[in-house]
Design a protein around this motif. Structure first.
Motif, PDB file in Angstrom:
ATOM      1  N   ALA A 144      58.854 -46.986 -35.182  1.00  0.00           N
ATOM      2  CA  ALA A 144      59.504 -46.671 -33.805  1.00  0.00           C
ATOM      3  C   ALA A 144      60.949 -47.190 -33.898  1.00  0.00           C
ATOM      4  CB  ALA A 144      58.898 -47.158 -32.682  1.00  0.00           C
ATOM      5  N   SER A 145      61.864 -46.632 -33.305  1.00  0.00           N
ATOM      6  CA  SER A 145      63.166 -47.085 -33.497  1.00  0.00           C
ATOM      7  C   SER A 145      63.781 -46.950 -31.874  1.00  0.00           C
ATOM      8  CB  SER A 145      63.977 -46.038 -34.177  1.00  0.00           C
ATOM      9  OG  SER A 145      63.960 -44.513 -33.764  1.00  0.00           O
ATOM     10  N   ASN A 146      63.017 -46.864 -30.661  1.00  0.00           N
ATOM     11  CA  ASN A 146      63.583 -46.949 -29.541  1.00  0.00           C
ATOM     12  C   ASN A 146      62.752 -48.125 -28.748  1.00  0.00           C
ATOM     13  OD1 ASN A 146      65.694 -44.685 -29.352  1.00  0.00           O
ATOM     14  ND2 ASN A 146      63.562 -43.867 -30.464  1.00  0.00           N
ATOM     15  N   MET A 147      63.277 -49.111 -28.400  1.00  0.00           N
ATOM     16  CA  MET A 147      62.618 -50.159 -27.836  1.00  0.00           C
ATOM     17  C   MET A 147      63.017 -50.093 -26.020  1.00  0.00           C
ATOM     18  SD  MET A 147      62.241 -54.234 -28.319  1.00  0.00           S
ATOM     19  CE  MET A 147      64.172 -54.694 -28.073  1.00  0.00           C
ATOM     20  N   VAL A 148      61.901 -50.250 -25.236  1.00  0.00           N
ATOM     21  CA  VAL A 148      62.388 -50.550 -23.624  1.00  0.00           C
ATOM     22  C   VAL A 148      62.090 -52.213 -23.548  1.00  0.00           C
ATOM     23  CG1 VAL A 148      61.725 -49.959 -21.515  1.00  0.00           C
ATOM     24  CG2 VAL A 148      61.459 -48.215 -23.255  1.00  0.00           C
ATOM     25  N   TYR A 149      63.192 -52.539 -22.888  1.00  0.00           N
ATOM     26  CA  TYR A 149      63.228 -53.887 -22.610  1.00  0.00           C
ATOM     27  C   TYR A 149      63.998 -54.414 -21.471  1.00  0.00           C
ATOM     28  CZ  TYR A 149      68.160 -54.144 -23.984  1.00  0.00           C
ATOM     29  OH  TYR A 149      69.557 -53.747 -23.927  1.00  0.00           O
ATOM     30  N   LEU A 150      63.577 -55.598 -21.129  1.00  0.00           N
ATOM     31  CA  LEU A 150      64.313 -56.613 -20.169  1.00  0.00           C
ATOM     32  C   LEU A 150      65.395 -57.610 -20.830  1.00  0.00           C
ATOM     33  CD1 LEU A 150      61.545 -57.243 -17.668  1.00  0.00           C
ATOM     34  CD2 LEU A 150      63.364 -55.360 -17.449  1.00  0.00           C
ATOM     35  N   PRO A 151      66.478 -57.656 -20.262  1.00  0.00           N
ATOM     36  CA  PRO A 151      67.483 -58.485 -20.999  1.00  0.00           C
ATOM     37  C   PRO A 151      66.850 -59.982 -21.041  1.00  0.00           C
ATOM     38  CG  PRO A 151      68.361 -57.175 -19.288  1.00  0.00           C
ATOM     39  CD  PRO A 151      67.047 -56.778 -19.075  1.00  0.00           C
ATOM     40  N   SER A 152      67.706 -60.668 -21.731  1.00  0.00           N
ATOM     41  CA  SER A 152      67.378 -62.278 -21.921  1.00  0.00           C
ATOM     42  C   SER A 152      67.211 -62.858 -20.676  1.00  0.00           C
ATOM     43  CB  SER A 152      68.224 -62.945 -22.907  1.00  0.00           C
ATOM     44  OG  SER A 152      68.230 -64.351 -22.906  1.00  0.00           O
ATOM     45  N   GLN A 153      66.099 -63.605 -20.560  1.00  0.00           N
ATOM     46  CA  GLN A 153      65.507 -64.481 -19.456  1.00  0.00           C
ATOM     47  C   GLN A 153      66.299 -65.733 -19.443  1.00  0.00           C
ATOM     48  OE1 GLN A 153      63.827 -62.637 -16.665  1.00  0.00           O
ATOM     49  NE2 GLN A 153      64.650 -61.077 -18.303  1.00  0.00           N
ATOM     50  N   GLY A 154      67.029 -66.194 -20.547  1.00  0.00           N
ATOM     51  CA  GLY A 154      67.480 -67.456 -20.493  1.00  0.00           C
ATOM     52  C   GLY A 154      66.940 -68.444 -21.512  1.00  0.00           C
TER      53      GLY A 154
END
Length: 230
Positions: A110-120
């Protein structure tokens, strides 16, 4: 002439007597038994007949109609992550499909990732991932590599951009509104299922279960899998 009238009166009296005694009814019954034995037998056993209510009769008609509906030869459902596959199988158990279910592991790129940005940091990312899993997103995991996404939370990877966008929309409905899509080449193991000789009622139940998982497709089988689950 008197003899003829007397004879006629005797015949009429005899006929009336026979009619009153039911002799002619018996002759008719015998004739009908000879030509229509099954119908006569049914008429003589009316005490064994049962009257159905309107609702019971409707249920009987519907049951007969269901028996006449042909089963669906084969449907194919996938692709599930391993975590979702386990959940899917658990929900299928009440249908008791037995060996009418087949499954196969697939290696998918797969080449499309759904994500949340870095949490620190790791602790914040772990807490976020746990909270998201409680919201029904089973394939959430913390990104720990050295990329710019480190300490972000992956929410699933998809072969096509359309599937990724659909997942983002579904996440927004759950209250996760800050999900993004990024290009990321990932190899993952997915699970594919096939169901054989499925009744219309079973199909409805399977559809209701499938709809609880995001991005899962269903279509008619092009060929049957070799292995089947117990």
């Amino acid at each position: 002439m008197l003899r003829f009238l007397l004879f006629t009166l005797l015949v009429i009296n005899g006929l009336l007597l026979g009619f009153n005694l039911g002799i002619f009814d018996r002759l008719v019954d015998l004739k009908m038994e000879k030509h229509e034995p099954h119908r006569m037998k049914a008429e003589k056993n009316v005490d064994k007949l049962k009257l159905l209510s309107a609702s019971a009769a409707q249920d009987l008609v519907e049951a007969s109609a269901k028996k006449a509906e042909p089963p669906i030869a084969c449907i194919e459902i996938g692709n599930f992550t391993l975590a979702d596959a386990k959940n899917f199988e658990e929900r299928l158990k009440h249908l008791s499909l037995g060996d009418r279910v087949g499954r196969q592991e697939l290696s998918e790129s797969a080449s499309n990732m759904v994500y949340l940005p870095s949490q620190g940091n790791k602790d914040a990312a772990d807490k976020k991932a746990i909270a998201i899993k409680k919201m029904g997103v089973s394939d959430a995991y913390v990104i720990q590599d050295g990329s710019a996404l480190k300490w972000g939370v992956s929410l699933g990877v998809f072969k096509t951009m359309e599937a990724a966008k659909t997942h983002v929309a579904n996440l927004a409905k759950k209250g996760i509104k800050d999900a993004k899509i990024a290009p990321r080449q990932v190899s993952a193991t997915k699970m594919l299922y096939q169901m054989y000789e499925i009744s219309p009622d079973e199909k409805k139940s399977i559809d209701q279960i499938r709809e609880q998982f995001a991005g899962i497709e269903e279509h008619q089988c092009t060929s049957k899998l070799g292995a089947k689950t117990e």
